[in-house]
Design a protein around this motif. Structure first.
Motif, PDB file in Angstrom:
ATOM      1  N   ARG A 304       7.655  23.300  52.141  1.00 58.04           N
ATOM      2  CA  ARG A 304       7.392  24.692  51.762  1.00 58.04           C
ATOM      3  C   ARG A 304       6.969  25.539  52.965  1.00 58.04           C
ATOM      4  NH1 ARG A 304       6.472  27.774  47.392  1.00 58.04           N
ATOM      5  NH2 ARG A 304       5.022  29.517  47.631  1.00 58.04           N
ATOM      6  N   ASP A 305       6.019  25.050  53.745  1.00 55.22           N
ATOM      7  CA  ASP A 305       5.506  25.829  54.873  1.00 55.22           C
ATOM      8  C   ASP A 305       6.599  26.100  55.905  1.00 55.22           C
ATOM      9  OD1 ASP A 305       3.009  25.925  53.726  1.00 55.22           O
ATOM     10  OD2 ASP A 305       2.258  24.176  54.817  1.00 55.22           O
ATOM     11  N   GLU A 306       7.437  25.104  56.167  1.00 54.03           N
ATOM     12  CA  GLU A 306       8.496  25.289  57.154  1.00 54.03           C
ATOM     13  C   GLU A 306       9.562  26.252  56.652  1.00 54.03           C
ATOM     14  OE1 GLU A 306       9.994  21.516  58.369  1.00 54.03           O
ATOM     15  OE2 GLU A 306       8.098  20.862  59.271  1.00 54.03           O
ATOM     16  N   LEU A 307       9.877  26.210  55.363  1.00 56.40           N
ATOM     17  CA  LEU A 307      10.865  27.143  54.821  1.00 56.40           C
ATOM     18  C   LEU A 307      10.322  28.569  54.800  1.00 56.40           C
ATOM     19  CD1 LEU A 307      12.406  25.027  51.915  1.00 56.40           C
ATOM     20  CD2 LEU A 307      13.383  25.530  54.158  1.00 56.40           C
ATOM     21  N   ILE A 308       9.036  28.722  54.584  1.00 61.65           N
ATOM     22  CA  ILE A 308       8.428  30.054  54.708  1.00 61.65           C
ATOM     23  C   ILE A 308       8.616  30.580  56.120  1.00 61.65           C
ATOM     24  CG2 ILE A 308       6.206  31.258  54.790  1.00 61.65           C
ATOM     25  CD1 ILE A 308       5.323  29.622  52.372  1.00 61.65           C
ATOM     26  N   GLN A 309       8.432  29.708  57.105  1.00 60.55           N
ATOM     27  CA  GLN A 309       8.603  30.098  58.505  1.00 60.55           C
ATOM     28  C   GLN A 309      10.047  30.525  58.776  1.00 60.55           C
ATOM     29  OE1 GLN A 309       7.232  27.051  61.165  1.00 60.55           O
ATOM     30  NE2 GLN A 309       7.007  28.449  62.900  1.00 60.55           N
ATOM     31  N   VAL A 310      11.022  29.841  58.168  1.00 63.16           N
ATOM     32  CA  VAL A 310      12.431  30.198  58.336  1.00 63.16           C
ATOM     33  C   VAL A 310      12.681  31.625  57.866  1.00 63.16           C
ATOM     34  CG1 VAL A 310      14.752  29.780  57.444  1.00 63.16           C
ATOM     35  CG2 VAL A 310      13.371  27.877  58.276  1.00 63.16           C
ATOM     36  N   PHE A 311      12.283  31.940  56.628  1.00 62.15           N
ATOM     37  CA  PHE A 311      12.599  33.255  56.065  1.00 62.15           C
ATOM     38  C   PHE A 311      11.709  34.349  56.649  1.00 62.15           C
ATOM     39  CE2 PHE A 311      14.437  30.357  52.914  1.00 62.15           C
ATOM     40  CZ  PHE A 311      15.736  30.870  52.911  1.00 62.15           C
ATOM     41  N   GLU A 312      10.518  34.018  57.088  1.00 61.98           N
ATOM     42  CA  GLU A 312       9.710  35.001  57.810  1.00 61.98           C
ATOM     43  C   GLU A 312      10.417  35.430  59.091  1.00 61.98           C
ATOM     44  OE1 GLU A 312       5.020  34.158  56.628  1.00 61.98           O
ATOM     45  OE2 GLU A 312       5.904  33.235  58.424  1.00 61.98           O
ATOM     46  N   ASN A 313      10.933  34.465  59.855  1.00 57.94           N
ATOM     47  CA  ASN A 313      11.626  34.793  61.100  1.00 57.94           C
ATOM     48  C   ASN A 313      12.887  35.623  60.832  1.00 57.94           C
ATOM     49  OD1 ASN A 313      10.288  33.702  63.510  1.00 57.94           O
ATOM     50  ND2 ASN A 313      10.527  31.713  62.534  1.00 57.94           N
ATOM     51  N   LEU A 314      13.688  35.217  59.846  1.00 58.71           N
ATOM     52  CA  LEU A 314      14.929  35.925  59.579  1.00 58.71           C
ATOM     53  C   LEU A 314      14.670  37.345  59.074  1.00 58.71           C
ATOM     54  CD1 LEU A 314      17.095  33.118  57.903  1.00 58.71           C
ATOM     55  CD2 LEU A 314      17.173  33.924  60.269  1.00 58.71           C
ATOM     56  N   THR A 361      20.555  30.917  69.015  1.00 62.89           N
ATOM     57  CA  THR A 361      19.526  29.934  68.646  1.00 62.89           C
ATOM     58  C   THR A 361      18.991  29.160  69.848  1.00 62.89           C
ATOM     59  OG1 THR A 361      21.259  28.325  68.141  1.00 62.89           O
ATOM     60  CG2 THR A 361      20.423  29.639  66.303  1.00 62.89           C
ATOM     61  N   GLU A 362      19.412  29.523  71.058  1.00 67.17           N
ATOM     62  CA  GLU A 362      18.844  28.886  72.247  1.00 67.17           C
ATOM     63  C   GLU A 362      17.449  29.446  72.503  1.00 67.17           C
ATOM     64  OE1 GLU A 362      21.314  29.278  75.661  1.00 67.17           O
ATOM     65  OE2 GLU A 362      23.121  28.564  74.642  1.00 67.17           O
ATOM     66  N   ARG A 363      16.614  28.602  73.071  1.00 62.12           N
ATOM     67  CA  ARG A 363      15.254  29.052  73.393  1.00 62.12           C
ATOM     68  C   ARG A 363      15.276  30.177  74.420  1.00 62.12           C
ATOM     69  NH1 ARG A 363      11.578  23.725  74.366  1.00 62.12           N
ATOM     70  NH2 ARG A 363      13.236  22.301  73.799  1.00 62.12           N
ATOM     71  N   PHE A 364      14.546  31.237  74.125  1.00 63.47           N
ATOM     72  CA  PHE A 364      14.338  32.362  75.040  1.00 63.47           C
ATOM     73  C   PHE A 364      15.612  33.172  75.307  1.00 63.47           C
ATOM     74  CE2 PHE A 364      11.002  29.267  76.199  1.00 63.47           C
ATOM     75  CZ  PHE A 364       9.886  30.045  75.932  1.00 63.47           C
ATOM     76  N   TYR A 365      16.673  32.910  74.541  1.00 63.48           N
ATOM     77  CA  TYR A 365      17.877  33.732  74.742  1.00 63.48           C
ATOM     78  C   TYR A 365      17.711  35.040  73.979  1.00 63.48           C
ATOM     79  CZ  TYR A 365      22.673  35.231  75.193  1.00 63.48           C
ATOM     80  OH  TYR A 365      23.796  35.956  75.509  1.00 63.48           O
ATOM     81  N   ARG A 366      17.987  36.129  74.661  1.00 60.52           N
ATOM     82  CA  ARG A 366      17.876  37.453  74.052  1.00 60.52           C
ATOM     83  C   ARG A 366      19.131  38.257  74.374  1.00 60.52           C
ATOM     84  NH1 ARG A 366      12.744  36.591  76.523  1.00 60.52           N
ATOM     85  NH2 ARG A 366      10.995  36.595  75.056  1.00 60.52           N
ATOM     86  N   LEU A 382      14.624  32.144  66.415  1.00 61.49           N
ATOM     87  CA  LEU A 382      15.833  31.517  65.888  1.00 61.49           C
ATOM     88  C   LEU A 382      15.954  30.059  66.323  1.00 61.49           C
ATOM     89  CD1 LEU A 382      18.461  34.395  66.188  1.00 61.49           C
ATOM     90  CD2 LEU A 382      17.270  33.572  64.145  1.00 61.49           C
ATOM     91  N   ALA A 383      15.366  29.710  67.476  1.00 60.51           N
ATOM     92  CA  ALA A 383      15.341  28.296  67.871  1.00 60.51           C
ATOM     93  C   ALA A 383      14.497  27.494  66.885  1.00 60.51           C
ATOM     94  CB  ALA A 383      14.785  28.152  69.285  1.00 60.51           C
ATOM     95  N   ILE A 384      13.384  28.075  66.455  1.00 62.61           N
ATOM     96  CA  ILE A 384      12.536  27.415  65.451  1.00 62.61           C
ATOM     97  C   ILE A 384      13.287  27.292  64.129  1.00 62.61           C
ATOM     98  CG2 ILE A 384      10.443  27.701  64.053  1.00 62.61           C
ATOM     99  CD1 ILE A 384       9.123  28.949  66.529  1.00 62.61           C
ATOM    100  N   ILE A 388      14.136  23.713  62.192  1.00 60.63           N
ATOM    101  CA  ILE A 388      13.667  23.457  60.820  1.00 60.63           C
ATOM    102  C   ILE A 388      14.851  23.141  59.907  1.00 60.63           C
ATOM    103  CG2 ILE A 388      12.618  24.516  58.787  1.00 60.63           C
ATOM    104  CD1 ILE A 388      10.759  26.050  60.646  1.00 60.63           C
ATOM    105  N   LEU A 389      15.916  23.922  60.024  1.00 61.20           N
ATOM    106  CA  LEU A 389      17.077  23.693  59.155  1.00 61.20           C
ATOM    107  C   LEU A 389      17.761  22.371  59.466  1.00 61.20           C
ATOM    108  CD1 LEU A 389      18.629  27.265  58.945  1.00 61.20           C
ATOM    109  CD2 LEU A 389      17.082  26.124  57.348  1.00 61.20           C
ATOM    110  N   THR A 390      17.795  21.985  60.724  1.00 62.15           N
ATOM    111  CA  THR A 390      18.367  20.684  61.077  1.00 62.15           C
ATOM    112  C   THR A 390      17.591  19.567  60.395  1.00 62.15           C
ATOM    113  OG1 THR A 390      19.151  21.502  63.211  1.00 62.15           O
ATOM    114  CG2 THR A 390      18.889  19.114  62.987  1.00 62.15           C
ATOM    115  N   ARG A 391      16.266  19.679  60.405  1.00 63.77           N
ATOM    116  CA  ARG A 391      15.437  18.666  59.743  1.00 63.77           C
ATOM    117  C   ARG A 391      15.670  18.658  58.239  1.00 63.77           C
ATOM    118  NH1 ARG A 391      10.268  16.647  58.547  1.00 63.77           N
ATOM    119  NH2 ARG A 391       9.313  18.595  57.911  1.00 63.77           N
TER     120      ARG A 391
END
Length: 417
Positions: A304-314, A361-366, A382-384, A388-391
């Motif tokens: 639950r906590d990780e999926l919240i993090q996914v949709f918060e970021n998006l 989704t690369e780290r620090f890519y903007r 997006l890297a996070i 999370i989605l891979t897991r």
């Protein structure tokens, strides 16, 4: 054990009696042949023989006991085949002959290298130059060798491979693969963390150091400048704190990439809660979040906590970078329980040029460094999301055209998978 001790005691006494008999015969012979002069010599010989009788039998008994134990163990060792020994090895192991053909693979090897079976030619299975060279040298020289070897497909793996001859005739060789992937991954993660952190922290630290120097010098007695610089310093320290939090989150996720969550989570109330929490940000950005989640539960396997993090970021990205469109849409597509659930977050902003999409989704890519930093982004969101989605055995797809906004879709597998 008592019977064994009794037998050994009897044997010891018989041996002692034998030595005493030998000493007696030797003494009688010396006295008979030398007369009175032979008494002293006979006594010396008897003393030596008695000493031998005292110590030699005990050593002989120990040796006999060792012989009996070795004899008892010999059938057990003889019954252990090469296949049984290979099965006891946890690392992938291959036994092959002097022609380079596989004789036997253990279960770990069958899992690590599908298709590698009896009769397979190792030189055809392992085509890397370093493996070819090691096999040729091992077959020609018949001595232990080891190399570092990596495979790229289906996933990148690193091994320490050792080859050694076995058996008296040297007609068999054994190859063992020691998996080094986790060690390499941790080393790479540590190096990436240091490189990324040092790169991203250098700018705000330099800024803060410059403002401190100014406040201690020219702006020391200027209240207006002091207030302005302190506000900038507070903003920079907040950015560093967000960056460190994101780096730590990413590191924690990378430590457990293969541990799939098993809890069942309803995405509907979860996404609704995220929207409620981000409504103040949406209002500040001049954006309205419109969600069409349907009335049925949206059950997926996840944390639950990780999926919240996914949709918060998006959703946070959609609000920040799609503000010119004035609307962020969250929609759900469920084409049957066997096909999983798709959740899309779409903004109506300027969109993303196509060449940037594969690297988002690369780290620090903007796409735009200054815009990202102006929106208080760290370049890790997006890297996070990807980790999370891979897991979760889920995946992220991105669709966008300049001027038409961007759509980020999360594809969840069926809850039972």
């Amino acid at each position: 054990m008592e019977g064994s001790g009794l037998g050994e005691n009897v044997t010891h006494r018989l041996l002692s009696a034998r030595w005493i008999l030998v000493a007696s015969i030797a003494g009688v012979f010396l006295v008979a042949s030398q007369g009175a002069a032979g008494y002293g010599l006979a006594a010396a010989v008897c003393a030596i023989v008695v000493a031998v009788a005292a110590f030699a039998p005990r050593r002989s008994l120990r040796e006999r006991r060792a012989d009996r134990e070795a004899e008892a163990n010999r059938p057990a060792l003889a019954s252990m085949t090469a296949e049984a020994l290979a099965a006891a090895v946890s690392d992938p192991m291959v036994i092959f002959d002097r022609s380079g053909s596989v004789v036997h693979v253990n279960s770990a090897c069958a899992v690590a290298f599908p298709g590698l079976s009896t009769g397979t030619s190792l030189s055809l299975r392992f085509r890397a130059p370093e493996m070819q060279e090691m096999l040729a040298r091992a077959l020609a020289q018949g001595r232990p060798l080891s190399i570092d070897y990596s495979e790229k497909v289906p996933v990148e793996r690193f091994f320490r491979v050792a080859v050694s001859p076995v058996g008296d005739g040297g007609d068999r060789l054994v190859m063992i693969f020691k998996d080094q992937s986790e060690i390499r991954r941790i080393d790479r993660m540590r190096a990436d963390f240091i490189a990324n952190a040092s790169h991203e922290l250098r700018t705000p630290l330099a800024s803060i150091a410059g403002f401190i120097e100014t406040l201690r010098g020219p702006a020391k007695d200027d209240p207006a400048a002091r207030e302005q610089f302190l506000q900038i310093m507070q903003t920079q320290t907040a950015r560093m704190a967000r960056l460190i939090d994101d780096l730590l989150s990413l590191s924690r996720l990378e430590m457990k990439p293969y541990l799939s969550p098993s809890d069942r989570v309803d995405l509907k109330p979860l996404i609704e809660g995220v929207i409620d929490a981000l409504n103040p940000l949406a209002e500040e950005s001049g954006v309205r979040i419109d969600a069409a989640l349907g009335g049925d539960p949206l059950i997926v396997a996840g944390n639950r906590d990780e999926l919240i993090q996914v949709f918060e970021n998006l959703l946070e990205n959609a609000c920040k970078y799609g503000r010119s469109g004035g609307l962020v849409e969250v929609t759900v597509n469920r084409a049957g329980q066997q096909n999983g659930i798709d959740v899309s977050v779409r903004d109506h902003g300027p969109g993303i040029p196509e060449e940037h999409i594969p690297r988002l989704t690369e780290r620090f890519y903007r796409v735009d460094v200054e815009t990202s930093r102006g929106q208080k982004g760290t370049g890790l969101g997006l890297a996070i999301v990807k980790h999370i989605l891979t897991r979760h055995r889920a995946r992220l797809t991105i669709g966008s055209r300049p001027g038409e906004g961007a759509t980020f879709t999360v594809h969840f597998p069926p809850a039972g998978i």
